[in-house]
Scaffold this active site. Sequence first.
Site, PDB file in Angstrom:
ATOM      1  N   SER A  12     -75.765 -49.023 -56.708  1.00  0.00           N
ATOM      2  CA  SER A  12     -74.915 -47.837 -56.763  1.00  0.00           C
ATOM      3  C   SER A  12     -75.373 -46.953 -57.905  1.00  0.00           C
ATOM      4  O   SER A  12     -75.946 -47.437 -58.899  1.00  0.00           O
ATOM      5  CB  SER A  12     -73.457 -48.252 -56.990  1.00  0.00           C
ATOM      6  OG  SER A  12     -72.652 -47.137 -57.323  1.00  0.00           O
ATOM      7  N   ALA A  43     -71.643 -53.186 -64.106  1.00  0.00           N
ATOM      8  CA  ALA A  43     -72.454 -54.316 -64.567  1.00  0.00           C
ATOM      9  C   ALA A  43     -73.066 -55.052 -63.381  1.00  0.00           C
ATOM     10  O   ALA A  43     -74.241 -55.438 -63.416  1.00  0.00           O
ATOM     11  CB  ALA A  43     -71.598 -55.270 -65.395  1.00  0.00           C
ATOM     12  N   ASP A  62     -68.511 -66.752 -46.865  1.00  0.00           N
ATOM     13  CA  ASP A  62     -68.331 -66.262 -48.227  1.00  0.00           C
ATOM     14  C   ASP A  62     -69.662 -66.297 -48.967  1.00  0.00           C
ATOM     15  O   ASP A  62     -70.132 -67.365 -49.363  1.00  0.00           O
ATOM     16  CB  ASP A  62     -67.288 -67.129 -48.937  1.00  0.00           C
ATOM     17  CG  ASP A  62     -67.012 -66.688 -50.366  1.00  0.00           C
ATOM     18  OD1 ASP A  62     -67.569 -65.656 -50.791  1.00  0.00           O
ATOM     19  OD2 ASP A  62     -66.241 -67.379 -51.058  1.00  0.00           O
ATOM     20  N   TYR A  77     -67.849 -53.369 -62.079  1.00  0.00           N
ATOM     21  CA  TYR A  77     -68.643 -52.914 -60.939  1.00  0.00           C
ATOM     22  C   TYR A  77     -70.014 -52.395 -61.400  1.00  0.00           C
ATOM     23  O   TYR A  77     -71.047 -52.721 -60.806  1.00  0.00           O
ATOM     24  CB  TYR A  77     -67.881 -51.814 -60.201  1.00  0.00           C
ATOM     25  CG  TYR A  77     -68.537 -51.316 -58.942  1.00  0.00           C
ATOM     26  CD1 TYR A  77     -68.550 -52.090 -57.787  1.00  0.00           C
ATOM     27  CD2 TYR A  77     -69.118 -50.042 -58.891  1.00  0.00           C
ATOM     28  CE1 TYR A  77     -69.145 -51.624 -56.614  1.00  0.00           C
ATOM     29  CE2 TYR A  77     -69.706 -49.574 -57.727  1.00  0.00           C
ATOM     30  CZ  TYR A  77     -69.715 -50.363 -56.597  1.00  0.00           C
ATOM     31  OH  TYR A  77     -70.299 -49.906 -55.444  1.00  0.00           O
ATOM     32  N   ILE A  87     -70.311 -41.457 -51.153  1.00  0.00           N
ATOM     33  CA  ILE A  87     -70.523 -41.597 -49.709  1.00  0.00           C
ATOM     34  C   ILE A  87     -69.178 -41.640 -48.991  1.00  0.00           C
ATOM     35  O   ILE A  87     -68.257 -42.348 -49.411  1.00  0.00           O
ATOM     36  CB  ILE A  87     -71.319 -42.874 -49.385  1.00  0.00           C
ATOM     37  CG1 ILE A  87     -72.642 -42.910 -50.170  1.00  0.00           C
ATOM     38  CG2 ILE A  87     -71.566 -42.988 -47.890  1.00  0.00           C
ATOM     39  CD1 ILE A  87     -73.598 -41.789 -49.861  1.00  0.00           C
ATOM     40  N   ARG A  89     -67.865 -52.758 -41.579  1.00  0.00           N
ATOM     41  CA  ARG A  89     -67.415 -51.373 -41.703  1.00  0.00           C
ATOM     42  C   ARG A  89     -68.305 -50.640 -42.705  1.00  0.00           C
ATOM     43  O   ARG A  89     -69.163 -51.238 -43.349  1.00  0.00           O
ATOM     44  CB  ARG A  89     -65.950 -51.296 -42.166  1.00  0.00           C
ATOM     45  CG  ARG A  89     -65.680 -51.941 -43.512  1.00  0.00           C
ATOM     46  CD  ARG A  89     -64.187 -52.035 -43.795  1.00  0.00           C
ATOM     47  NE  ARG A  89     -63.908 -52.692 -45.071  1.00  0.00           N
ATOM     48  CZ  ARG A  89     -63.805 -52.085 -46.240  1.00  0.00           C
ATOM     49  NH1 ARG A  89     -63.980 -50.761 -46.311  1.00  0.00           N
ATOM     50  NH2 ARG A  89     -63.543 -52.759 -47.341  1.00  0.00           N
ATOM     51  N   LYS A 103     -73.744 -53.834 -60.388  1.00  0.00           N
ATOM     52  CA  LYS A 103     -74.731 -53.002 -59.693  1.00  0.00           C
ATOM     53  C   LYS A 103     -75.980 -52.774 -60.547  1.00  0.00           C
ATOM     54  O   LYS A 103     -77.098 -52.678 -60.009  1.00  0.00           O
ATOM     55  CB  LYS A 103     -74.101 -51.677 -59.287  1.00  0.00           C
ATOM     56  CG  LYS A 103     -72.990 -51.823 -58.233  1.00  0.00           C
ATOM     57  CD  LYS A 103     -73.482 -52.505 -56.973  1.00  0.00           C
ATOM     58  CE  LYS A 103     -72.439 -52.520 -55.875  1.00  0.00           C
ATOM     59  NZ  LYS A 103     -72.930 -53.137 -54.621  1.00  0.00           N
ATOM     60  N   ASN A 161     -75.526 -56.128 -48.771  1.00  0.00           N
ATOM     61  CA  ASN A 161     -74.636 -54.972 -48.855  1.00  0.00           C
ATOM     62  C   ASN A 161     -73.223 -55.318 -49.311  1.00  0.00           C
ATOM     63  O   ASN A 161     -72.540 -54.485 -49.895  1.00  0.00           O
ATOM     64  CB  ASN A 161     -74.564 -54.288 -47.483  1.00  0.00           C
ATOM     65  CG  ASN A 161     -73.490 -53.235 -47.419  1.00  0.00           C
ATOM     66  OD1 ASN A 161     -73.644 -52.125 -47.936  1.00  0.00           O
ATOM     67  ND2 ASN A 161     -72.356 -53.567 -46.798  1.00  0.00           N
TER      68      ASN A 161
END
Length: 244
Positions: free
Chosen positions: A140, A155, A61, A153, A186, A15, A157, A88
């Site tokens: 990001s 850290a 995983d 998050y 986005i 997705r 990215k 991704n």
Amino acid sequence: MELKNKNVFVTGSTRGIGLAVAHKFASLGANVVLNGRSEISDELLAQFADYGVTVIGISGDISNGEDAKRMVAEATEKLGSIDVLVNNAGITNDKLMLKMTEEDFERVLKINLTGAFNMTQAVLKPMSKARQGAIINMSSVVGLMGNVGQANYAASKAGLIGFTKSVAREVAARGVRVNAIAPGFIESDMTDAIPEKMKDAMIAQVPMKRIGQAEEVAEVAAFLASQEYLTGQTIAIDGGMTMQ
């Protein structure tokens, strides 16, 4: 790199941005591996029927090193090679720092950062032997500028950006290119659930005054995969949020 007939593995591609990236590569004639933690549905695979390329689903995983090796081996057995890897897959678990537990922090890093490490390490030896390949890491703008409630998050990215530059230096002479994309605000299932007033406040921070589309991020991924003299870079696609 000419993308037609190349084989592209996109993690977290059931997705959102990952799915848009998969569609973009397929539209350019590349064979695609769709990936997620759960089994890839026939309905999802059917979306790609009109492209005239091979599209397979491999679940697993990425945060587990052995599982990552197994998925890469399975994709290589079925397609012959992996020419492009798009890291991704990622999660969020937002909390203010004072309320964040060690588990909250480490779980996000395990998937977002260690997962990219696992997948990259699994494809790097055959890519280096072939002396060609492209790896694209989905970072990001939060990794560039930080954000309240997203220390874990951010850290992960930001770590992906440092990881990208380091690996790019290691393998550039072998013809393997490693770049990162830093998407901004986005449109996604997550943004659809945000109250309009909050969404308006977020858009106000974007110089272009609109939300980006997953398909626009996918265009950048295809560009990075095809450009043979571009490596070690982070491309922010954010409507100008992080311009300097």
